[in-house]
Scaffold this active site. Structure first.
Site, PDB file in Angstrom:
ATOM      1  CD  GLU A  15      -1.978   4.185   3.341  1.00 29.39           C
ATOM      2  OE1 GLU A  15      -3.147   4.449   3.687  1.00 29.39           O
ATOM      3  OE2 GLU A  15      -1.708   3.376   2.433  1.00 29.39           O
TER       4      GLU A  15
ATOM      5  CG  HIS B  37      -1.961  -1.009   1.238  1.00 30.27           C
ATOM      6  ND1 HIS B  37      -3.092  -0.891   2.014  1.00 30.27           N
ATOM      7  CD2 HIS B  37      -2.092  -2.183   0.567  1.00 30.27           C
ATOM      8  CE1 HIS B  37      -3.871  -1.940   1.821  1.00 30.27           C
ATOM      9  NE2 HIS B  37      -3.280  -2.743   0.957  1.00 30.27           N
TER      10      HIS B  37
END
Length: 155
Positions: free
Chosen positions: A59, A57
């Site tokens: 993040e 992801h």
């Protein structure tokens, strides 16, 4: 508020540009930026499809990059800007990295750590984390809806 509206919008605009990179790789268009002392130290986008990695992801990728820049997993004094509300996995990584603030654009009613799972500031974590959503929300949501509309149209 730690940042001015102009700063919030500037950092989120960088995250939006990262999200566009993800879309160009046929990945869900989410971008993330990590800021320390008012300066961008890392940025990334979803790379799940490119890396065939469910944990890639935006993040998670940005946290890895920031940790390399600072030569430390402890990202004290850092904030993360992400185009979509973090999921449970990313929220856990943000907490473990000791990131101080989460600033996100679009809300995620299905998978969001705060909207869908109610994991907001009322819970006791290993440190206090600031949560602020809705930054350039319309722009962030539009990138996602355009991406999925195009996917549906082509399937």
């Amino acid at each position: 508020m730690k940042y001015t509206e102009k700063e919030l919008n500037n950092f989120m605009s960088i995250a939006i540009e990262e999200a566009k990179k993800a879309a160009s790789n046929d990945d869900v268009p989410i971008g993330a930026v990590i800021v320390k002392n008012g300066k961008v130290i890392a940025f990334s986008h979803n790379e799940k499809e490119v890396l065939t990695d469910a944990t890639a992801h935006a993040e998670m990728q940005a946290i890895k990059k920031a940790s390399k820049v600072l030569n430390n997993w402890w990202l004290e004094g850092c904030d993360i800007f992400v185009t979509l509300e973090p999921c449970l996995m990313c929220f856990g990584a943000i907490l473990n990295a000791r990131i101080e603030g989460i600033y996100f654009g679009a809300y995620d009613e299905r998978f969001g750590a705060f909207t869908a799972n109610n994991l907001d500031e009322k819970y006791k974590y290993n440190h206090k984390v600031l949560i602020h959503g809705g930054i350039l929300e319309v722009e962030c949501a539009k990138i996602l809806s355009d991406f999925f509309n195009e996917k549906r149209k082509n399937s």
